[in-house]
Design a protein around this motif. Structure first.
Motif, PDB file in Angstrom:
ATOM      1  N   ILE A 149       0.872  -1.161   0.000  1.00  0.00           N
ATOM      2  CA  ILE A 149       0.000   0.000   0.000  1.00  0.00           C
ATOM      3  C   ILE A 149       0.915   1.218   0.000  1.00  0.00           C
ATOM      4  CG2 ILE A 149      -1.769   1.292   1.258  1.00  0.00           C
ATOM      5  CD1 ILE A 149      -2.609  -1.411   2.497  1.00  0.00           C
ATOM      6  N   PRO A 150       0.951   1.981  -1.099  1.00  0.00           N
ATOM      7  CA  PRO A 150       1.856   3.137  -1.152  1.00  0.00           C
ATOM      8  C   PRO A 150       1.439   4.215  -0.145  1.00  0.00           C
ATOM      9  CG  PRO A 150       0.449   3.080  -3.094  1.00  0.00           C
ATOM     10  CD  PRO A 150       0.158   1.828  -2.309  1.00  0.00           C
ATOM     11  N   THR A 152       4.767  12.418   3.114  1.00  0.00           N
ATOM     12  CA  THR A 152       4.236  13.292   4.167  1.00  0.00           C
ATOM     13  C   THR A 152       3.468  12.517   5.236  1.00  0.00           C
ATOM     14  OG1 THR A 152       2.244  13.716   2.868  1.00  0.00           O
ATOM     15  CG2 THR A 152       4.054  15.302   2.657  1.00  0.00           C
ATOM     16  N   ARG A 153       3.052  11.276   4.947  1.00  0.00           N
ATOM     17  CA  ARG A 153       2.297  10.472   5.912  1.00  0.00           C
ATOM     18  C   ARG A 153       3.134   9.355   6.525  1.00  0.00           C
ATOM     19  NH1 ARG A 153      -3.034   8.287   4.283  1.00  0.00           N
ATOM     20  NH2 ARG A 153      -3.315   8.349   6.514  1.00  0.00           N
ATOM     21  N   ARG A 154       4.423   9.323   6.231  1.00  0.00           N
ATOM     22  CA  ARG A 154       5.276   8.267   6.765  1.00  0.00           C
ATOM     23  C   ARG A 154       5.826   8.659   8.130  1.00  0.00           C
ATOM     24  NH1 ARG A 154       8.781   6.877   1.372  1.00  0.00           N
ATOM     25  NH2 ARG A 154       6.959   6.444   0.085  1.00  0.00           N
ATOM     26  N   TYR A 155       5.895   7.670   8.995  1.00  0.00           N
ATOM     27  CA  TYR A 155       6.487   7.869  10.312  1.00  0.00           C
ATOM     28  C   TYR A 155       6.992   6.536  10.839  1.00  0.00           C
ATOM     29  CZ  TYR A 155       1.952   6.151  11.944  1.00  0.00           C
ATOM     30  OH  TYR A 155       0.812   5.395  12.143  1.00  0.00           O
TER      31      TYR A 155
END
Length: 137
Positions: free
Chosen positions: A9-10, A14-17
């Motif tokens: 799921i790509p 900006t939503r990666r943590y």
């Protein structure tokens, strides 16, 4: 290892943590709604995407024993507080340092162990569901 098929799921930068202490693995419903449970004291590290604020969404499910709870969110010198009510998603936007990586801390007023409150076998200490985190300009 069935059929040797992998699904990805790509997730936009900006939503990666990076989940840290007190951040449980993703859970998902059949319909695709997903979240991570947070312990009463949790932390995560945002990616190196550009942005001077972090937008977050929290949720307290209808079967939670408390009517509401308060989450104090800190990142560097910035602090903000949000009240999360049962069955209603709550959002918060927090200014963050313009650094390559930023650690965000969550301190929730209440939590519960589903095994003792709901009568199931879940021994985790749960506070709120983290629906989303996004680094924004």
């Amino acid at each position: 290892d069935h059929y040797r098929v992998v699904s990805l799921i790509p997730v936009p930068l900006t939503r990666r943590y990076k989940p840290g202490k007190g951040v449980y693995p993703f859970e998902r419903t059949v319909s695709g709604k997903e979240w991570r449970w947070l312990d009463r004291h949790a932390e995560l590290e945002l990616s190196s995407a550009p942005g001077s604020s972090a937008a977050m969404s929290f949720y307290l499910p209808p079967d939670a024993p408390e009517e509401s709870t308060t989450v104090m969110v800190t990142a560097g010198a910035s602090k903000a507080q949000v009240t999360v009510r049962r069955g209603v998603a709550s959002s918060l936007r927090l200014p963050i340092p313009d650094a390559r990586s930023v650690t965000i801390h969550f301190d929730t007023a209440t939590g519960y162990v589903p095994a003792s409150v709901l009568g199931n076998r879940d021994p985790r200490l749960l506070a709120v569901q983290l629906l989303a985190v996004e680094r924004r300009p």
